[in-house]
Design a protein around this motif. Structure first.
Motif, mmCIF file in Angstrom:
data_model
loop_
_atom_site.group_PDB
_atom_site.id
_atom_site.type_symbol
_atom_site.label_atom_id
_atom_site.label_comp_id
_atom_site.label_asym_id
_atom_site.label_seq_id
_atom_site.Cartn_x
_atom_site.Cartn_y
_atom_site.Cartn_z
ATOM 1 N N PRO A 37 0.840 -1.200 0.000
ATOM 2 C CA PRO A 37 0.000 0.000 0.000
ATOM 3 C C PRO A 37 0.876 1.252 0.000
ATOM 4 N N PRO A 145 -1.838 -5.782 9.336
ATOM 5 C CA PRO A 145 -2.752 -5.138 8.391
ATOM 6 C C PRO A 145 -2.055 -4.686 7.109
ATOM 7 N N TRP A 146 -0.780 -4.293 7.201
ATOM 8 C CA TRP A 146 -0.054 -3.847 6.003
ATOM 9 C C TRP A 146 0.262 -5.021 5.087
ATOM 10 N N SER A 149 -3.023 -6.211 3.465
ATOM 11 C CA SER A 149 -3.518 -5.324 2.414
ATOM 12 C C SER A 149 -2.683 -5.427 1.146
#
Length: 150
Positions: A37, A145-146, A149
């Protein structure tokens, strides 16, 4: 003293950390294509109940990636108490995605801890001196979460 989202992420990270060693013997991590991201600063309002008192404050998640490296941080603050948690991760980007080199954690009224991911020696050294085998694909708790994603 965290939002439900942040508590869920931390719980998922702990679960992955606790069970990762058991999985490593049976199933090695699989390299898959990914796209990281873009850099971001995410600000959240947090609310909690602690011993009957309502508390509210702010949390800031920061993500930076580029040139084969990344940094990530997560901190929470409450009025009058200041910073109640500070987590930082830095490392590189490899074929599995994020490859932490060091994870720092400081909680309110507790001593800071650092976990080191030694890629060359294939060992993770925890703050208490305990070690675990590093086979590739391991993450620290704020990277979940990184990586997901990606």
């Amino acid at each position: 003293m965290r939002s439900n989202w942040l508590t869920s992420v931390v719980a998922a990270g702990l679960l992955a950390s606790a069970t990762g060693g058991a999985w490593a013997g049976r199933n090695s991590a699989v390299k898959q294509p990914f796209e990281l991201p873009p850099s971001a600063d995410l600000s959240y309002r947090v609310a909690a109940q602690q011993k009957g008192f309502a508390l509210s404050g702010e949390a800031l998640l920061t993500w930076r990636a580029g040139a084969g490296k990344y940094t990530a941080s997560a901190e929470s603050r409450l009025p009058l108490l200041g910073k109640i948690s500070d987590n930082r991760s830095q490392g590189t980007i490899d074929g599995y995605g994020l490859a932490p080199a060091e994870f720092y954690e400081k909680r309110y009224r507790k001593e800071p801890t650092t976990t080191v991911f030694n890629r060359d020696g294939k060992v993770i050294t925890f703050f208490d001196g305990k070690t675990a085998h590093l086979s590739g694909g391991e993450l620290d708790r704020i990277l979940m979460p990184w990586q997901m994603s990606s």
